[in-house]
Scaffold this motif. Sequence first.
Motif, PDB file in Angstrom:
ATOM      1  N   ASP A 106       8.746  22.370  -7.572  1.00  0.00           N
ATOM      2  CA  ASP A 106       8.858  21.298  -8.570  1.00  0.00           C
ATOM      3  C   ASP A 106      10.249  20.663  -8.526  1.00  0.00           C
ATOM      4  O   ASP A 106      10.390  19.442  -8.691  1.00  0.00           O
ATOM      5  CB  ASP A 106       8.588  21.840  -9.974  1.00  0.00           C
ATOM      6  N   LYS A 109      10.549  18.134  -5.826  1.00  0.00           N
ATOM      7  CA  LYS A 109       9.828  16.885  -6.070  1.00  0.00           C
ATOM      8  C   LYS A 109      10.706  15.850  -6.762  1.00  0.00           C
ATOM      9  O   LYS A 109      10.307  14.699  -6.907  1.00  0.00           O
ATOM     10  CB  LYS A 109       8.567  17.142  -6.901  1.00  0.00           C
ATOM     11  N   ARG A 140       1.891  21.483  -4.789  1.00  0.00           N
ATOM     12  CA  ARG A 140       3.285  21.179  -5.108  1.00  0.00           C
ATOM     13  C   ARG A 140       4.103  20.945  -3.837  1.00  0.00           C
ATOM     14  O   ARG A 140       4.925  20.031  -3.767  1.00  0.00           O
ATOM     15  CB  ARG A 140       3.901  22.321  -5.921  1.00  0.00           C
ATOM     16  N   LEU A 143       3.382  17.490  -2.322  1.00  0.00           N
ATOM     17  CA  LEU A 143       4.068  16.396  -3.006  1.00  0.00           C
ATOM     18  C   LEU A 143       5.565  16.396  -2.714  1.00  0.00           C
ATOM     19  O   LEU A 143       6.177  15.341  -2.553  1.00  0.00           O
ATOM     20  CB  LEU A 143       3.825  16.483  -4.518  1.00  0.00           C
ATOM     21  N   ALA A 144       6.165  17.579  -2.650  1.00  0.00           N
ATOM     22  CA  ALA A 144       7.598  17.665  -2.345  1.00  0.00           C
ATOM     23  C   ALA A 144       7.916  17.055  -0.985  1.00  0.00           C
ATOM     24  O   ALA A 144       8.958  16.412  -0.804  1.00  0.00           O
ATOM     25  CB  ALA A 144       8.059  19.119  -2.397  1.00  0.00           C
ATOM     26  N   TYR A 147       9.087  13.457  -0.618  1.00  0.00           N
ATOM     27  CA  TYR A 147      10.445  13.064  -1.004  1.00  0.00           C
ATOM     28  C   TYR A 147      11.483  13.489   0.030  1.00  0.00           C
ATOM     29  O   TYR A 147      12.676  13.287  -0.174  1.00  0.00           O
ATOM     30  CB  TYR A 147      10.793  13.661  -2.372  1.00  0.00           C
ATOM     31  N   ASN A 172      -3.015  15.245  -2.451  1.00  0.00           N
ATOM     32  CA  ASN A 172      -1.553  15.301  -2.454  1.00  0.00           C
ATOM     33  C   ASN A 172      -0.971  15.039  -1.072  1.00  0.00           C
ATOM     34  O   ASN A 172       0.091  14.427  -0.939  1.00  0.00           O
ATOM     35  CB  ASN A 172      -1.080  16.658  -2.979  1.00  0.00           C
ATOM     36  N   ALA A 176       1.689  12.066  -0.320  1.00  0.00           N
ATOM     37  CA  ALA A 176       2.948  12.348   0.373  1.00  0.00           C
ATOM     38  C   ALA A 176       3.059  11.537   1.654  1.00  0.00           C
ATOM     39  O   ALA A 176       4.132  11.022   1.990  1.00  0.00           O
ATOM     40  CB  ALA A 176       3.055  13.840   0.681  1.00  0.00           C
TER      41      ALA A 176
END
Length: 296
Positions: A106, A109, A140, A143-144, A147, A172, A176
């Motif tokens: 998290d 992210k 998770r 999604l990370a 970035y 996800n 991403a």
Amino acid sequence: VMALALIRDWGSAGLDETDILDEVVRLTGKYDSFAQIMGVMVYLTLMLKDELPLWTLLFERGVKWQDAVFEAFRKLPPHDLDTSVFEALEEILYENERDVEMKVLDLLKIERVGNAAPEFMVSAVLDFAENGSVAAIRRRAALALGYMNPELTVEKLIELTKARDSLNVQPNFVSALGRAGIQLESPQLRKKVIDTLADSLTVRPDVQKAGKINVNAAKALGEIAAQEKDEKQQLRIIKLLIKAAKGAYDLKPYHWDKRKQDFRYKTKYSIRDEAKKALAHINTAPALKALEKLEN
């Protein structure tokens, strides 16, 4: 001030690394007020980051200290998000504690944290995206990755998006991949991203999450097209979104769910609405003209 005074006193006393670590451990248990010592410890860690692994030591002091360090990381300016921070994060990521894994992912992210992640941290997150113990961890991690440096992630994201072997995580991966595609400089890589997202837009597996895959692909394609300099690729995306907005890729019910008494896969997500939003986001003459026709 207290942190500077401590470092000065330790230097005057000629303490070595082991002695300093012992002093830090003593300090973490000395004060009745946690808030009173936490700020001091963060400053100490930043000032000694090149000499001592204090972030890791603080993580080992229990949940209260872990949460405090995570909060400190969220607030660190970009120039303080250095190798020592990510070495500590990588170390605790592999301790097989699910709550900690989620907190680390998290944190990554957060855009400025993910952007600062070095290659070894990216590799660790790729590992968790593909091999995480549960879907919540893989989601998770996926999604990370959006970035992080796209040059390090995009090829694997394309592979994972195409695999479709974890449909709970698939939406996800699509999101991403779209974020990575926006940041890419290479036209060749960006084309590969667009090809993969186009496939995701039209995919129709008979699972509940399928609609979210389609919707996320439409959104991602709109965001890429809004910045796409290749007019041919931009027009290709617009045509795909027009078809989606007209219902060409609507999910069909595969069976009647007796327990739910509903065709639950039919209307859960609106690919048509998302495609229209994507056309509006592109905001070029062809996209807006198509949107006007769809609305009339």
